[in-house]
Enzyme design. Structure first.
Site, mmCIF file in Angstrom:
data_model
loop_
_atom_site.group_PDB
_atom_site.id
_atom_site.type_symbol
_atom_site.label_atom_id
_atom_site.label_comp_id
_atom_site.label_asym_id
_atom_site.label_seq_id
_atom_site.Cartn_x
_atom_site.Cartn_y
_atom_site.Cartn_z
ATOM 1 N N ASN A 1 23.839 15.687 2.230
ATOM 2 C CA ASN A 1 23.377 14.310 2.443
ATOM 3 C C ASN A 1 21.891 14.158 2.140
ATOM 4 O O ASN A 1 21.464 13.211 1.474
ATOM 5 C CB ASN A 1 23.652 13.872 3.886
ATOM 6 C CG ASN A 1 25.055 13.324 4.079
ATOM 7 O OD1 ASN A 1 25.680 12.864 3.136
ATOM 8 N ND2 ASN A 1 25.541 13.381 5.300
ATOM 9 N N ASP B 1 29.599 11.164 1.190
ATOM 10 C CA ASP B 1 30.869 10.469 1.435
ATOM 11 C C ASP B 1 31.927 10.881 0.414
ATOM 12 O O ASP B 1 33.102 11.050 0.757
ATOM 13 C CB ASP B 1 30.664 8.951 1.365
ATOM 14 C CG ASP B 1 29.936 8.401 2.585
ATOM 15 O OD1 ASP B 1 29.788 9.146 3.576
ATOM 16 O OD2 ASP B 1 29.534 7.234 2.531
ATOM 17 N N GLU C 1 31.583 15.657 9.538
ATOM 18 C CA GLU C 1 32.155 16.455 8.456
ATOM 19 C C GLU C 1 33.226 17.418 8.955
ATOM 20 O O GLU C 1 33.594 18.368 8.275
ATOM 21 C CB GLU C 1 31.058 17.252 7.751
ATOM 22 C CG GLU C 1 30.417 18.361 8.589
ATOM 23 C CD GLU C 1 29.277 17.894 9.473
ATOM 24 O OE1 GLU C 1 28.462 18.732 9.868
ATOM 25 O OE2 GLU C 1 29.185 16.679 9.757
#
Length: 360
Positions: A239, A248, A274
């Site tokens: 991220n 995503d 996650e």
């Protein structure tokens, strides 16, 4: 003129009138039965109930020898919505329009099949061994699209012929098609409430409900139940380094890999962030290890495609636990899998740990 002639004519007229009255009463009874059936179709609460009504109760109510329901299901939506499959009797789910085109061509009207006509269609609609002598094939149409067909068969050669009216059957087909579409829309809403919108696996809420059922079944029937905790390694770095849209996309693709690795009856859910959780009913330790390693190796080998068209790599750690004998709650199994995942992370990630021991 013979005096008996007027009397004979009167008797003939009386018989004719009585015949008309009997036919009117029969039509009234038929209308009442169809009306009651339509009301029940509109009020059904599930697809299973709808299938039973069309295939079992219609057959009994109308004295049929056979009833078949074909439904177009190219995306497997109905297969998922009918968890009781195989059920008896079961609808035939079609992957494409071919069988429906063979029955109706370009028409969207009820077909009546009498002896000596369209024998091949009788065999196609009911199977070669059914030996139906007459039949009504009802197209199920919604918004101009043929979504299926309902078949009524009889061993009585005179039950359906070209002179028979189809008004009641046409109306029944229209109501059945509306009911099927309504049930599908309801199922879509239900699934939307229990599915993670990003990854396509179930959400935490559904998992919390279903896991208690699986635990109860495993304890009652004394079969093994395995639990996997799966966590994408260094997901925060993905991220931070590539942006949340890329993160995503990694989550979405991992969710797809997990689903493709499971059997019907297994359960996968996004547990949070996650982290994914998988339940494997009737699976022993060796089988559960195989599933965990299959998922881990798929993730390790995959080039994750980013929204911009680039690729990146990711790995996954897995913790595996089996339902212990004498477990008092599902939390014991979940906690054991969580501890195994922590151990996999502690040992260096990108590995499966079962009960504190790494899978070789």
């Amino acid at each position: 003129m013979n005096a008996a002639d007027p009397q004979a004519k009167i008797q003939a007229l009386r018989r004719q009138l009585q015949s008309l009255l009997d036919a009117a009463k029969a039509n009234e009874r038929k209308l009442d039965r169809f009306d009651a059936l339509e009301r029940r179709l509109i009020a059904v609460e599930s697809l299973e109930e709808l299938v039973k009504l069309l295939l079992v109760e219609c057959r009994a109510e109308f004295g049929l020898d056979a009833a078949e329901l074909w439904l177009l299901d190219p995306d497997g939506e109905l297969q998922r919505a009918l968890p009781g499959l195989p059920m008896a009797p079961a609808p035939q789910l079609l992957a494409h329009h071919g069988p429906l085109r063979a029955l109706f061509g370009t028409a969207r009207t009820t077909r009546l099949i009498a002896p000596g006509h369209d024998e091949a269609l009788l065999a196609a609609a009911f199977g070669a061994g059914a030996r139906m002598r007459s039949a009504a094939l009802l197209p199920l149409v919604r918004q101009g699209l043929l979504i299926g067909s309902l078949h009524f068969g009889s061993s009585d050669a005179g039950r359906y012929d070209a002179s028979s009216g189809t008004k009641f059957l046409d109306r029944l087909a229209a109501i059945a098609a509306i009911a099927i579409e309504s049930m599908l829309n309801r199922e879509r809403l239900r699934r939307a409430g229990m599915t993670d919108g990003l990854t396509g696996v179930h959400n935490r809420r559904y998992f919390d409900h279903r896991s208690l059922i699986e635990f109860s079944q495993a304890v009652r029937h004394r079969y093994p139940l395995a639990c996997l905790f799966l966590d994408i390694d260094h997901f925060k770095a993905i991220n931070d380094g590539h942006g949340h849209p890329v993160g995503d996309e990694v989550l979405r693709q991992v969710g797809g890999m997990i689903l493709r690795s499971l059997r019907t009856g297994d359960l996968a859910a996004r547990y949070g962030g996650e982290e994914f959780v998988v339940l494997l009913p009737r699976t022993d330790l060796a089988g559960a290890r195989e599933v965990a390693e299959r998922i881990r190796l798929m993730v390790q080998a995959a080039p994750f495609v980013t929204p911009e068209g680039g690729t990146l790599s990711a790995t996954l750690s897995a913790g595996l636990a089996m339902l212990p004998a004498g477990a008092a709650s599902f939390a014991e199994l979940l906690g054991a899998a969580d501890r195994a995942l922590y151990e996999a992370k502690r040992q260096g990630r990108n590995r499966t740990v079962a009960g504190g021991a790494p899978v070789s």
